[in-house]
Design an enzyme around this catalytic site. Structure first.
Site, PDB file in Angstrom:
ATOM      1  N   ASP A 100       1.116   6.756   8.285  1.00  0.00           N
ATOM      2  CA  ASP A 100       0.404   7.856   7.613  1.00  0.00           C
ATOM      3  C   ASP A 100       0.047   8.866   8.697  1.00  0.00           C
ATOM      4  O   ASP A 100       0.256   8.612   9.888  1.00  0.00           O
ATOM      5  CB  ASP A 100      -0.870   7.310   6.934  1.00  0.00           C
ATOM      6  CG  ASP A 100      -1.657   8.410   6.225  1.00  0.00           C
ATOM      7  OD1 ASP A 100      -1.024   9.283   5.607  1.00  0.00           O
ATOM      8  OD2 ASP A 100      -2.898   8.409   6.304  1.00  0.00           O
ATOM      9  N   SER A 101      -0.537   9.990   8.273  1.00  0.00           N
ATOM     10  CA  SER A 101      -0.999  10.960   9.271  1.00  0.00           C
ATOM     11  C   SER A 101      -2.260  10.454   9.979  1.00  0.00           C
ATOM     12  O   SER A 101      -2.544  10.861  11.099  1.00  0.00           O
ATOM     13  CB  SER A 101      -1.311  12.294   8.573  1.00  0.00           C
ATOM     14  OG  SER A 101      -2.292  12.090   7.574  1.00  0.00           O
ATOM     15  N   TYR A 133      -1.040  16.385   7.391  1.00  0.00           N
ATOM     16  CA  TYR A 133       0.335  16.627   6.954  1.00  0.00           C
ATOM     17  C   TYR A 133       0.377  17.559   5.732  1.00  0.00           C
ATOM     18  O   TYR A 133       1.352  18.242   5.509  1.00  0.00           O
ATOM     19  CB  TYR A 133       0.997  15.299   6.554  1.00  0.00           C
ATOM     20  CG  TYR A 133       1.660  14.531   7.675  1.00  0.00           C
ATOM     21  CD1 TYR A 133       1.351  14.765   9.018  1.00  0.00           C
ATOM     22  CD2 TYR A 133       2.604  13.552   7.374  1.00  0.00           C
ATOM     23  CE1 TYR A 133       1.963  14.035  10.019  1.00  0.00           C
ATOM     24  CE2 TYR A 133       3.228  12.823   8.380  1.00  0.00           C
ATOM     25  CZ  TYR A 133       2.906  13.066   9.694  1.00  0.00           C
ATOM     26  OH  TYR A 133       3.525  12.345  10.682  1.00  0.00           O
ATOM     27  N   GLY A 134      -0.704  17.529   4.954  1.00  0.00           N
ATOM     28  CA  GLY A 134      -0.676  18.134   3.625  1.00  0.00           C
ATOM     29  C   GLY A 134      -0.585  19.641   3.589  1.00  0.00           C
ATOM     30  O   GLY A 134      -0.428  20.235   2.524  1.00  0.00           O
ATOM     31  N   CYS A 177       1.908   7.444   2.902  1.00  0.00           N
ATOM     32  CA  CYS A 177       1.574   8.867   2.914  1.00  0.00           C
ATOM     33  C   CYS A 177       2.310   9.511   1.741  1.00  0.00           C
ATOM     34  O   CYS A 177       3.549   9.491   1.698  1.00  0.00           O
ATOM     35  CB  CYS A 177       2.036   9.458   4.249  1.00  0.00           C
ATOM     36  SG  CYS A 177       1.914  11.240   4.328  1.00  0.00           S
ATOM     37  N   GLU A 237     -11.471  12.279   7.269  1.00  0.00           N
ATOM     38  CA  GLU A 237     -11.215  11.921   8.676  1.00  0.00           C
ATOM     39  C   GLU A 237     -12.470  12.132   9.524  1.00  0.00           C
ATOM     40  O   GLU A 237     -12.680  11.431  10.510  1.00  0.00           O
ATOM     41  CB  GLU A 237     -10.040  12.737   9.236  1.00  0.00           C
ATOM     42  CG  GLU A 237      -8.664  12.308   8.724  1.00  0.00           C
ATOM     43  CD  GLU A 237      -8.121  11.037   9.388  1.00  0.00           C
ATOM     44  OE1 GLU A 237      -8.540  10.694  10.503  1.00  0.00           O
ATOM     45  OE2 GLU A 237      -7.256  10.368   8.750  1.00  0.00           O
ATOM     46  N   CYS A 286      -3.027  10.945  -2.771  1.00  0.00           N
ATOM     47  CA  CYS A 286      -3.124  10.979  -1.305  1.00  0.00           C
ATOM     48  C   CYS A 286      -3.819   9.690  -0.902  1.00  0.00           C
ATOM     49  O   CYS A 286      -4.840   9.321  -1.512  1.00  0.00           O
ATOM     50  CB  CYS A 286      -3.927  12.194  -0.853  1.00  0.00           C
ATOM     51  SG  CYS A 286      -4.345  12.167   0.912  1.00  0.00           S
ATOM     52  N   THR A 287      -3.287   9.010   0.103  1.00  0.00           N
ATOM     53  CA  THR A 287      -3.826   7.684   0.448  1.00  0.00           C
ATOM     54  C   THR A 287      -5.217   7.758   1.074  1.00  0.00           C
ATOM     55  O   THR A 287      -5.894   6.744   1.203  1.00  0.00           O
ATOM     56  CB  THR A 287      -2.874   6.937   1.403  1.00  0.00           C
ATOM     57  OG1 THR A 287      -2.542   7.808   2.498  1.00  0.00           O
ATOM     58  CG2 THR A 287      -1.624   6.497   0.678  1.00  0.00           C
ATOM     59  N   HIS A 288      -5.643   8.957   1.467  1.00  0.00           N
ATOM     60  CA  HIS A 288      -7.020   9.096   1.969  1.00  0.00           C
ATOM     61  C   HIS A 288      -8.053   9.025   0.831  1.00  0.00           C
ATOM     62  O   HIS A 288      -9.211   8.702   1.070  1.00  0.00           O
ATOM     63  CB  HIS A 288      -7.210  10.446   2.671  1.00  0.00           C
ATOM     64  CG  HIS A 288      -6.679  10.509   4.077  1.00  0.00           C
ATOM     65  ND1 HIS A 288      -5.342  10.580   4.375  1.00  0.00           N
ATOM     66  CD2 HIS A 288      -7.327  10.529   5.274  1.00  0.00           C
ATOM     67  CE1 HIS A 288      -5.189  10.654   5.681  1.00  0.00           C
ATOM     68  NE2 HIS A 288      -6.375  10.627   6.263  1.00  0.00           N
TER      69      HIS A 288
HETATM   70  N1  DGL Z   1      -2.652  10.485   3.536  1.00  0.00           N
HETATM   71  C1  DGL Z   1      -1.555  11.373   3.413  1.00  0.00           C
HETATM   72  C2  DGL Z   1      -1.060  11.538   2.015  1.00  0.00           C
HETATM   73  O1  DGL Z   1      -1.117  10.574   1.268  1.00  0.00           O
HETATM   74  C3  DGL Z   1      -1.568  12.636   4.256  1.00  0.00           C
HETATM   75  C4  DGL Z   1      -2.815  13.430   4.254  1.00  0.00           C
HETATM   76  C5  DGL Z   1      -2.727  14.615   5.226  1.00  0.00           C
HETATM   77  O2  DGL Z   1      -2.530  14.371   6.422  1.00  0.00           O
HETATM   78  O3  DGL Z   1      -2.849  15.759   4.771  1.00  0.00           O
HETATM   79  O4  DGL Z   1      -0.548  12.555   1.620  1.00  0.00           O
END
Ligand code: DGL
Length: 274
Positions: A12-13, A44-45, A74, A151, A184-186
């Site tokens: 993931d990022s 990444y988004g 991700c 984060e 999004c996994t976050h």
């Molecule tokens: N956790 C990632 C996702 O599921 C990336 C989030 C990011 O870095 O913007 O998209």
């Protein structure tokens, strides 16, 4: 031949992929994981498709020789790069979108995916959901503030509740959604905030649970499942290991040992190490 005793790669990022690791620990307790967080290039988004594809190729070139399977933890990478890299690398590579979309369609008829701007703009969730059932209604909402807030561990601040409310309220009151996908996994880390905003009848789909279930089936099919834990998990990042360890500790419930990895394209970049 791929070794059943090998690790599963998760990337993931940042710390978002730990929500996939958590689902893996519950469903596949005998597997060991190689985790990579591309924290030097987070988020990444907000990046372009070309950039994401380049990052994913670099990560996989390093990771694939060390693992028996990769779970892209991700959504942004899964939405923008999965199909291309699946044919370029020689291990099974699983993404979150299809398992998440299928699980949502099993539950709901008015479905929203909250996601990074890149994932929302790709319409990966809408396409996957409508392919499974063209009768349902789908909304995709990009939420650029969420990942930086998570984060920075600012989940319990009043400002975070206000930001989350701004995106969720229209989905609840105007769209009258019955199902919400964490695109999004976050985002599972925002659950305490979401619980204050979402009516109890709205079901939440966490694609992490469903990608791990799909991975378990595939491991069985390929004879690659491990029945005894061979080694511990290994945590690696492209940015600051101490910072990742600090952010990850409350989510993992222990302080991980984290290694700094230099991917080839980052060789000349100056990364601030503590
Ligand atoms: N956790 C990632 C996702 O599921 C990336 C989030 C990011 O870095 O913007 O998209």
């Amino acid at each position: 031949m791929t070794n059943p005793k090998g690790r599963i790669g998760i990337f993931d990022s940042g710390v978002g992929g730990l929500t996939v690791l958590k689902a893996l620990r519950q469903q596949l307790p005998n597997e060991s994981v190689l985790y990579f967080g591309d924290t030097a290039r987070l988020p990444y988004g907000t990046k372009s498709r070309e950039q994401i594809l380049q990052y994913v190729r670099e990560i996989l070139s390093w990771m694939v020789p060390q693992v028996k399977m990769v779970m892209m933890a991700c959504n942004t990478s899964s939405a923008l790069a999965l199909e291309v890299v699946q044919s370029e690398f020689d291990v099974p590579i699983l993404g979150l979108i299809l398992p998440g979309a299928r699980a949502a369609v099993r539950q709901g008829r008015r479905i929203a995916a909250i996601a990074t701007p890149a994932t929302a703009a790709s319409h990966a969730y809408r396409n996957a959901i409508l392919e499974t059932n063209p009768q349902v209604q789908v909304w995709e909402v990009g939420c650029p503030e969420f990942v930086p807030l998570i984060e920075a561990q600012r989940i319990h601040e009043p400002a975070t509740v206000r930001v989350v409310d701004k995106y969720l309220q229209p989905l609840v009151s105007e769209c009258r959604i019955d199902t919400l996908i964490y695109g999004c996994t976050h985002y599972p880390y925002l659950e305490p905030v979401l619980q204050k905003i979402l009516p109890p009848q709205v079901r939440i789909i966490d694609p992490a649970v469903h990608v791990v279930a799909a991975g378990a089936k595939e491991l069985d099919l390929l004879g690659l499942r491990s029945f005894q834990r061979q080694m511990g998990d290994r945590f690696t990042v492209s940015g600051c290991p101490q910072q990742f360890a600090r952010t990850a500790t409350p989510w993992l419930g222990y302080q991980p040992e984290v290694e700094w990895i230099q991917l080839p394209s980052l060789e000349n970049s100056s990364i601030l190490l503590e």
